[in-house]
Design a protein around this motif. Structure first.
Motif, PDB file in Angstrom:
ATOM      1  N   PHE A  61       0.831  -1.198   0.000  1.00 16.87           N
ATOM      2  CA  PHE A  61       0.000   0.000   0.000  1.00 16.87           C
ATOM      3  C   PHE A  61       0.865   1.247   0.000  1.00 16.87           C
ATOM      4  O   PHE A  61       2.006   1.240   0.471  1.00 16.87           O
ATOM      5  N   ALA A  62       0.298   2.316  -0.496  1.00 11.03           N
ATOM      6  CA  ALA A  62       1.029   3.585  -0.529  1.00 11.03           C
ATOM      7  C   ALA A  62       1.136   4.206   0.859  1.00 11.03           C
ATOM      8  O   ALA A  62       2.008   5.034   1.110  1.00 11.03           O
ATOM      9  N   ASP A  63       0.243   3.806   1.763  1.00 11.55           N
ATOM     10  CA  ASP A  63       0.276   4.317   3.134  1.00 11.55           C
ATOM     11  C   ASP A  63      -0.179   3.214   4.075  1.00 11.55           C
ATOM     12  O   ASP A  63      -0.561   2.121   3.643  1.00 11.55           O
ATOM     13  N   GLY A  64      -0.111   3.490   5.385  1.00 17.11           N
ATOM     14  CA  GLY A  64      -0.497   2.494   6.360  1.00 17.11           C
ATOM     15  C   GLY A  64      -1.970   2.132   6.255  1.00 17.11           C
ATOM     16  O   GLY A  64      -2.818   2.993   6.039  1.00 17.11           O
ATOM     17  N   ARG A  65      -2.259   0.843   6.395  1.00 11.46           N
ATOM     18  CA  ARG A  65      -3.644   0.371   6.301  1.00 11.46           C
ATOM     19  C   ARG A  65      -3.967  -0.525   7.495  1.00 11.46           C
ATOM     20  O   ARG A  65      -3.075  -1.071   8.145  1.00 11.46           O
ATOM     21  N   SER A  66      -5.229  -0.701   7.731  1.00 13.55           N
ATOM     22  CA  SER A  66      -5.683  -1.556   8.820  1.00 13.55           C
ATOM     23  C   SER A  66      -5.530  -3.021   8.435  1.00 13.55           C
ATOM     24  O   SER A  66      -5.368  -3.371   7.258  1.00 13.55           O
ATOM     25  N   LEU A  67      -5.614  -3.897   9.445  1.00 10.08           N
ATOM     26  CA  LEU A  67      -5.560  -5.332   9.185  1.00 10.08           C
ATOM     27  C   LEU A  67      -6.739  -5.756   8.313  1.00 10.08           C
ATOM     28  O   LEU A  67      -6.608  -6.628   7.455  1.00 10.08           O
ATOM     29  N   GLU A  68      -7.880  -5.117   8.506  1.00 11.01           N
ATOM     30  CA  GLU A  68      -9.052  -5.429   7.688  1.00 11.01           C
ATOM     31  C   GLU A  68      -8.787  -5.134   6.218  1.00 11.01           C
ATOM     32  O   GLU A  68      -9.160  -5.917   5.336  1.00 11.01           O
ATOM     33  N   ASP A  69      -8.132  -4.002   5.925  1.00 13.63           N
ATOM     34  CA  ASP A  69      -7.790  -3.676   4.541  1.00 13.63           C
ATOM     35  C   ASP A  69      -6.832  -4.707   3.960  1.00 13.63           C
ATOM     36  O   ASP A  69      -6.930  -5.085   2.785  1.00 13.63           O
ATOM     37  N   ALA A  70      -5.873  -5.147   4.794  1.00  7.83           N
ATOM     38  CA  ALA A  70      -4.885  -6.116   4.321  1.00  7.83           C
ATOM     39  C   ALA A  70      -5.527  -7.458   3.997  1.00  7.83           C
ATOM     40  O   ALA A  70      -5.247  -8.067   2.957  1.00  7.83           O
ATOM     41  N   THR A  71      -6.416  -7.941   4.874  1.00 11.15           N
ATOM     42  CA  THR A  71      -7.068  -9.228   4.618  1.00 11.15           C
ATOM     43  C   THR A  71      -8.032  -9.133   3.435  1.00 11.15           C
ATOM     44  O   THR A  71      -8.198 -10.098   2.691  1.00 11.15           O
ATOM     45  N   ARG A  72      -8.652  -7.973   3.256  1.00 13.35           N
ATOM     46  CA  ARG A  72      -9.518  -7.777   2.085  1.00 13.35           C
ATOM     47  C   ARG A  72      -8.686  -7.841   0.804  1.00 13.35           C
ATOM     48  O   ARG A  72      -9.133  -8.383  -0.217  1.00 13.35           O
ATOM     49  N   ALA A  73      -7.468  -7.300   0.851  1.00 14.76           N
ATOM     50  CA  ALA A  73      -6.587  -7.348  -0.320  1.00 14.76           C
ATOM     51  C   ALA A  73      -6.212  -8.782  -0.659  1.00 14.76           C
ATOM     52  O   ALA A  73      -6.114  -9.151  -1.841  1.00 14.76           O
ATOM     53  N   VAL A  74      -6.000  -9.618   0.363  1.00 13.68           N
ATOM     54  CA  VAL A  74      -5.697 -11.034   0.124  1.00 13.68           C
ATOM     55  C   VAL A  74      -6.845 -11.686  -0.639  1.00 13.68           C
ATOM     56  O   VAL A  74      -6.646 -12.416  -1.616  1.00 13.68           O
ATOM     57  N   TRP A  75      -8.072 -11.414  -0.199  1.00 15.89           N
ATOM     58  CA  TRP A  75      -9.264 -11.969  -0.849  1.00 15.89           C
ATOM     59  C   TRP A  75      -9.328 -11.547  -2.312  1.00 15.89           C
ATOM     60  O   TRP A  75      -9.614 -12.353  -3.197  1.00 15.89           O
ATOM     61  N   ARG A  76      -9.049 -10.275  -2.561  1.00 18.45           N
ATOM     62  CA  ARG A  76      -9.169  -9.763  -3.922  1.00 18.45           C
ATOM     63  C   ARG A  76      -8.074 -10.282  -4.838  1.00 18.45           C
ATOM     64  O   ARG A  76      -8.328 -10.565  -6.012  1.00 18.45           O
ATOM     65  N   LEU A  77      -6.860 -10.436  -4.316  1.00 23.33           N
ATOM     66  CA  LEU A  77      -5.779 -11.002  -5.112  1.00 23.33           C
ATOM     67  C   LEU A  77      -6.028 -12.484  -5.386  1.00 23.33           C
ATOM     68  O   LEU A  77      -5.755 -12.980  -6.480  1.00 23.33           O
ATOM     69  N   ARG A  78      -6.523 -13.180  -4.371  1.00 22.98           N
ATOM     70  CA  ARG A  78      -6.835 -14.599  -4.567  1.00 22.98           C
ATOM     71  C   ARG A  78      -7.880 -14.768  -5.657  1.00 22.98           C
ATOM     72  O   ARG A  78      -7.764 -15.647  -6.528  1.00 22.98           O
ATOM     73  N   ASN A  79      -8.915 -13.946  -5.646  1.00 24.24           N
ATOM     74  CA  ASN A  79      -9.960 -14.053  -6.671  1.00 24.24           C
ATOM     75  C   ASN A  79      -9.422 -13.726  -8.060  1.00 24.24           C
ATOM     76  O   ASN A  79      -9.830 -14.334  -9.053  1.00 24.24           O
ATOM     77  N   PHE A  80      -8.517 -12.764  -8.139  1.00 23.11           N
ATOM     78  CA  PHE A  80      -7.902 -12.424  -9.424  1.00 23.11           C
ATOM     79  C   PHE A  80      -7.161 -13.631 -10.006  1.00 23.11           C
ATOM     80  O   PHE A  80      -7.314 -13.961 -11.189  1.00 23.11           O
ATOM     81  N   LEU A  81      -6.379 -14.300  -9.165  1.00 24.49           N
ATOM     82  CA  LEU A  81      -5.642 -15.473  -9.630  1.00 24.49           C
ATOM     83  C   LEU A  81      -6.582 -16.639  -9.930  1.00 24.49           C
ATOM     84  O   LEU A  81      -6.340 -17.411 -10.857  1.00 24.49           O
ATOM     85  N   SER A  82      -7.666 -16.761  -9.164  1.00 15.76           N
ATOM     86  CA  SER A  82      -8.645 -17.822  -9.434  1.00 15.76           C
ATOM     87  C   SER A  82      -9.324 -17.611 -10.781  1.00 15.76           C
ATOM     88  O   SER A  82      -9.599 -18.571 -11.504  1.00 15.76           O
ATOM     89  N   LEU A  83      -9.606 -16.355 -11.111  1.00 14.14           N
ATOM     90  CA  LEU A  83     -10.168 -16.063 -12.428  1.00 14.14           C
ATOM     91  C   LEU A  83      -9.186 -16.474 -13.516  1.00 14.14           C
ATOM     92  O   LEU A  83      -9.574 -17.055 -14.532  1.00 14.14           O
ATOM     93  N   ALA A  84      -7.912 -16.201 -13.293  1.00 16.74           N
ATOM     94  CA  ALA A  84      -6.892 -16.514 -14.294  1.00 16.74           C
ATOM     95  C   ALA A  84      -6.753 -18.014 -14.526  1.00 16.74           C
ATOM     96  O   ALA A  84      -6.682 -18.474 -15.670  1.00 16.74           O
ATOM     97  N   ILE A  85      -6.719 -18.795 -13.433  1.00 16.82           N
ATOM     98  CA  ILE A  85      -6.474 -20.239 -13.580  1.00 16.82           C
ATOM     99  C   ILE A  85      -7.758 -21.031 -13.751  1.00 16.82           C
ATOM    100  O   ILE A  85      -7.716 -22.220 -14.071  1.00 16.82           O
ATOM    101  N   GLY A  86      -8.903 -20.384 -13.536  1.00 17.24           N
ATOM    102  CA  GLY A  86     -10.177 -21.043 -13.797  1.00 17.24           C
ATOM    103  C   GLY A  86     -10.624 -22.026 -12.747  1.00 17.24           C
ATOM    104  O   GLY A  86     -11.525 -22.839 -12.994  1.00 17.24           O
ATOM    105  N   LYS A  87     -10.014 -21.991 -11.567  1.00 17.10           N
ATOM    106  CA  LYS A  87     -10.458 -22.898 -10.501  1.00 17.10           C
ATOM    107  C   LYS A  87     -10.040 -22.323  -9.152  1.00 17.10           C
ATOM    108  O   LYS A  87      -9.316 -21.317  -9.072  1.00 17.10           O
ATOM    109  N   ALA A  88     -10.497 -22.966  -8.082  1.00 21.01           N
ATOM    110  CA  ALA A  88     -10.190 -22.492  -6.737  1.00 21.01           C
ATOM    111  C   ALA A  88      -8.696 -22.556  -6.465  1.00 21.01           C
ATOM    112  O   ALA A  88      -8.004 -23.495  -6.862  1.00 21.01           O
ATOM    113  N   LEU A  89      -8.200 -21.540  -5.794  1.00 20.79           N
ATOM    114  CA  LEU A  89      -6.775 -21.414  -5.497  1.00 20.79           C
ATOM    115  C   LEU A  89      -6.561 -21.618  -4.000  1.00 20.79           C
ATOM    116  O   LEU A  89      -7.350 -21.161  -3.172  1.00 20.79           O
TER     117      LEU A  89
END
Length: 336
Positions: A61-89
């Motif tokens: 992140f460009a600046d400090g973020r909460s733990l909630e923001d960080a875990t939300r980012a994990v979810w969003r990155l995981r979904n991005f990769l799942s879209l790419a590979i076409g299955k659950a990651l």
């Protein structure tokens, strides 16, 4: 990449660690992709050796973020990769870093994050075949900043849609009917969020029409009729599917096949209505046979994948090639 130089009396394996890749994003974050190598069985006396790559995908992140923001980012990155590979990651570990937590040499120390990650499947022993991918790193390497920036920019708007789509992807044991309903609702919600002002007719014209209708009926039924007409200016499921299908005509033609767009939209509408209301009179028009239901579900999934890929910058020609490689069209045609 791993290469083998073999001869009758011996040989050598050579391999190279892919370089760390960093991508500045439009919103100020920096995405990082790196590969770690784990070797086993190497030595003077051995009968077996292995080399395993593990991928690490991060977002700074460009600046400090909460733990909630960080875990939300994990979810969003995981979904991005799942879209790419076409299955659950499977997410193996989550690390976090802070600029002010460093070792004596000034290197940031990883902070291990432990929290429940819903629907995180057990790691599969089977790898991902190249033909299963909707897109790969090589295909988007020169435009990852744009693709990932657009993906992250759509997260808040389409959160309900992604919840339905990836919730279905990460629950492969769900029944056919559940998957169909989830995908149909995803498309309807997607179009509603993408075009919040799209209505059957002009708002002022519709209000005038409703007023005229209510004034023409007996007073004792006006309250009931007003409630019944409350959503009468909303677009129907059929019209929303029609609009989403119009995004890439070449892809739509491959998805719906010889039956045509109108027939496809009608069977989706009739099947959704049947499984929503369970009126026996509707069953004859619905796709209730397992083969038909499976085909319809794969078709709806392909419609959603097309919409997602358009949103992150893929051309219609690229999307057709991606769905062709991932054998979506083949799977659809096998069920006809």
């Amino acid at each position: 990449p791993v290469t083998l130089n073999a001869a009758r009396d011996g040989g050598t394996f050579t391999f190279a660690r892919p370089p760390v890749m960093e991508f500045p994003l439009a919103s100020g974050e920096t995405a990082t992709l790196r590969f770690e190598m784990h070797a086993a069985g190497l030595g003077n006396i051995t009968t077996e050796a292995s080399l395993r790559y593990a991928a690490w995908f991060g977002l700074q992140f460009a600046d400090g973020r909460s733990l909630e923001d960080a875990t939300r980012a994990v979810w969003r990155l995981r979904n991005f990769l799942s879209l790419a590979i076409g299955k659950a990651l499977t997410v193996l570990a989550v690390d976090a870093y802070r600029e002010d937590i460093v070792d004596p040499a000034g290197h940031r120390l990883p902070l291990h994050v432990f929290y429940p990650l819903p629907r995180n499947p057990e790691q599969s022993s089977r790898g991902v075949n190249p033909w299963e991918l909707l897109f790969n790193l090589q295909q988007v390497r020169d435009r990852i900043p744009e693709v990932l920036s657009r993906w992250l920019a759509h997260q808040d708007l389409y959160e309900p849609v992604f919840g339905l789509y990836f919730g279905t992807l990460y629950n492969p044991s769900s029944y056919r009917e559940q998957r169909f309903i989830a995908y149909a609702q995803s498309i309807e919600t997607y179009d509603r969020l993408a075009r919040p002002d799209a209505k059957e007719r002009d708002s002022a014209e519709h209000k005038a029409m409703i007023k005229e209708i209510l004034e023409s009926v007996p007073a004792k039924v006006r309250g009931w009729l007003k409630k019944e007409l409350a959503w009468s200016n909303d677009l129907t499921l059929a019209k929303r599917i029609e609009h989403v299908l119009s995004g890439c005509p070449n892809v739509t033609a491959r998805i719906v096949g010889d039956d045509g767009r109108a027939a496809f939209v009608k069977v989706v509408k009739d099947t959704r209505n049947y499984y929503t209301h369970y009126d026996p009179k509707m069953k004859a028009k619905a796709a209730t046979e397992p083969r038909d239901m499976h085909r319809l579900t794969v078709q709806l999934r392909a419609v959603l994948e097309t919409a997602f890929l358009v949103d992150i910058g893929f051309t219609c020609e690229e999307i057709e090639a991606s769905l062709d490689r991932a054998r979506r069209f083949e799977e659809i045609n096998l069920q006809r």
